[in-house]
Design a protein around this motif. Structure first.
Motif, PDB file in Angstrom:
ATOM      1  N   GLY A  18      19.248  49.595  18.956  1.00 41.10           N
ATOM      2  CA  GLY A  18      20.354  49.721  19.905  1.00 41.10           C
ATOM      3  C   GLY A  18      20.039  49.214  21.295  1.00 41.10           C
ATOM      4  N   ILE A  19      19.082  48.290  21.411  1.00 41.73           N
ATOM      5  CA  ILE A  19      18.751  47.746  22.736  1.00 41.73           C
ATOM      6  C   ILE A  19      19.989  47.155  23.407  1.00 41.73           C
ATOM      7  CG2 ILE A  19      17.432  45.950  23.942  1.00 41.73           C
ATOM      8  CD1 ILE A  19      15.187  46.338  22.019  1.00 41.73           C
ATOM      9  N   ALA A  24      22.969  45.832  31.161  1.00 42.92           N
ATOM     10  CA  ALA A  24      22.129  44.729  31.616  1.00 42.92           C
ATOM     11  C   ALA A  24      21.743  44.866  33.082  1.00 42.92           C
ATOM     12  CB  ALA A  24      22.841  43.398  31.387  1.00 42.92           C
ATOM     13  N   GLU A  25      22.571  45.533  33.862  1.00 45.94           N
ATOM     14  CA  GLU A  25      22.267  45.678  35.289  1.00 45.94           C
ATOM     15  C   GLU A  25      22.908  46.952  35.821  1.00 45.94           C
ATOM     16  OE1 GLU A  25      25.928  42.859  36.905  1.00 45.94           O
ATOM     17  OE2 GLU A  25      23.877  42.083  36.931  1.00 45.94           O
ATOM     18  N   LEU A  47      11.302  51.038  25.646  1.00 43.47           N
ATOM     19  CA  LEU A  47      12.317  50.220  26.299  1.00 43.47           C
ATOM     20  C   LEU A  47      11.784  48.816  26.540  1.00 43.47           C
ATOM     21  CD1 LEU A  47      13.644  52.808  28.901  1.00 43.47           C
ATOM     22  CD2 LEU A  47      14.740  52.097  26.773  1.00 43.47           C
ATOM     23  N   PRO A  48      12.668  47.814  26.537  1.00 45.95           N
ATOM     24  CA  PRO A  48      12.208  46.431  26.747  1.00 45.95           C
ATOM     25  C   PRO A  48      11.580  46.259  28.116  1.00 45.95           C
ATOM     26  CG  PRO A  48      14.607  46.580  26.823  1.00 45.95           C
ATOM     27  CD  PRO A  48      14.120  47.903  26.320  1.00 45.95           C
ATOM     28  N   ASN A  49      10.608  45.372  28.175  1.00 45.33           N
ATOM     29  CA  ASN A  49       9.835  45.159  29.399  1.00 45.33           C
ATOM     30  C   ASN A  49      10.669  44.802  30.619  1.00 45.33           C
ATOM     31  OD1 ASN A  49       7.313  45.418  30.487  1.00 45.33           O
ATOM     32  ND2 ASN A  49       6.376  43.849  29.200  1.00 45.33           N
ATOM     33  N   PRO A  50      11.719  43.949  30.488  1.00 43.07           N
ATOM     34  CA  PRO A  50      12.486  43.583  31.680  1.00 43.07           C
ATOM     35  C   PRO A  50      13.230  44.748  32.328  1.00 43.07           C
ATOM     36  CG  PRO A  50      12.846  42.018  29.905  1.00 43.07           C
ATOM     37  CD  PRO A  50      12.126  43.187  29.316  1.00 43.07           C
ATOM     38  N   SER A 158      16.262  55.370  19.300  1.00 44.21           N
ATOM     39  CA  SER A 158      17.547  54.684  19.150  1.00 44.21           C
ATOM     40  C   SER A 158      18.440  54.970  20.349  1.00 44.21           C
ATOM     41  CB  SER A 158      18.244  55.099  17.848  1.00 44.21           C
ATOM     42  OG  SER A 158      18.387  56.504  17.784  1.00 44.21           O
ATOM     43  N   ALA A 159      19.124  53.934  20.811  1.00 44.55           N
ATOM     44  CA  ALA A 159      20.018  54.039  21.969  1.00 44.55           C
ATOM     45  C   ALA A 159      21.463  53.938  21.515  1.00 44.55           C
ATOM     46  CB  ALA A 159      19.704  52.946  22.986  1.00 44.55           C
ATOM     47  N   GLY A 160      22.284  54.891  21.945  1.00 43.46           N
ATOM     48  CA  GLY A 160      23.703  54.876  21.622  1.00 43.46           C
ATOM     49  C   GLY A 160      24.497  54.124  22.675  1.00 43.46           C
ATOM     50  N   THR A 161      25.799  54.018  22.465  1.00 47.91           N
ATOM     51  CA  THR A 161      26.650  53.321  23.422  1.00 47.91           C
ATOM     52  C   THR A 161      26.822  54.158  24.689  1.00 47.91           C
ATOM     53  OG1 THR A 161      28.589  54.270  22.340  1.00 47.91           O
ATOM     54  CG2 THR A 161      27.914  52.076  21.645  1.00 47.91           C
ATOM     55  N   PRO A 162      26.882  53.512  25.843  1.00 53.41           N
ATOM     56  CA  PRO A 162      26.984  54.242  27.114  1.00 53.41           C
ATOM     57  C   PRO A 162      28.279  55.052  27.217  1.00 53.41           C
ATOM     58  CG  PRO A 162      26.377  51.946  27.468  1.00 53.41           C
ATOM     59  CD  PRO A 162      26.796  52.068  26.048  1.00 53.41           C
TER      60      PRO A 162
END
Length: 199
Positions: A18-19, A24-25, A47-50, A158-162
């Motif tokens: 679920g990344i 994104a910002e 979590l992704p590095n960026p 796992s990441a759900g929708t905001p």
């Protein structure tokens, strides 16, 4: 932090699904279940590095009560709080809003205590107050396996929708006022006028 990102994936099989649900910002709150005091390290490594630095909070009397614990959690952006009867202290409140106001991410465990497995206990309403007052979304995240950690263990995240809150009545006009104020100097005649002639 860089050391943990290299070390922990070699010790445990940390995976994330679920990344694409991570904004994104802009600032947001990560709401996760809570299995162990080292959850922040595992989650942040997943979590992704960026993704910019993620900050979290932990009780001073339980997580910051040993020198070796303090050395670990401070490296992953955890700051100490001293809650009273379930309410955050003023320093903790100010820290959360400060991070969000600067575009950061805050990791919160809204259950307020450890849970078993991925199933959530009843959530405290503080996380909703943060989201409403700061006008930021909440990203629900689940972690599993941290409560039975061993070398080579699989730690699925796992990441759900905001969840986007309805901002308070003052938030949108206030944000627009800031944008408008920033636009004025760029369009002001003095900004493009030539420098005065000095013989």
């Amino acid at each position: 932090m860089a050391i943990l990102r290299r070390l922990l994936p070699k010790l445990f099989r940390i995976t994330i699904e679920g990344i694409e649900n991570l904004p994104a910002e802009g600032p947001y709150i990560i709401a996760s279940n809570h299995q162990a005091w080292y959850d922040p390290a595992l989650l942040i490594v997943a979590l992704p590095n960026p993704v910019p630095m993620v900050y979290s909070m932990a009780r001073r009397d339980t997580v910051f009560n040993r020198g070796w614990k303090r050395a670990i959690v401070r490296r992953v952006g955890v700051f100490a709080i001293a809650p009273h009867e379930g309410d955050l202290d003023l320093t903790g409140l100010a820290s959360v809003y400060h991070v969000l106001s600067r575009g950061g991410r805050v990791l919160i465990f809204p259950e307020g205590r450890y849970s078993k497995g991925r199933r959530l206990r009843p959530l405290r309403k503080g996380i909703a107050h943060f989201a409403l007052q700061a006008g930021v979304p909440i990203v629900p995240i689940a972690i599993d396996g941290a409560d039975r950690l061993r070398l080579g263990a699989r730690i699925p995240v796992s990441a759900g929708t905001p969840v986007y809150p309805d901002p308070p009545s003052w938030w949108d006009p206030s944000r627009r006022a800031l944008q408008l104020r920033a636009a004025v100097p760029r369009r002001h005649p003095a900004a493009s006028a030539p420098a005065p002639y000095r013989p």
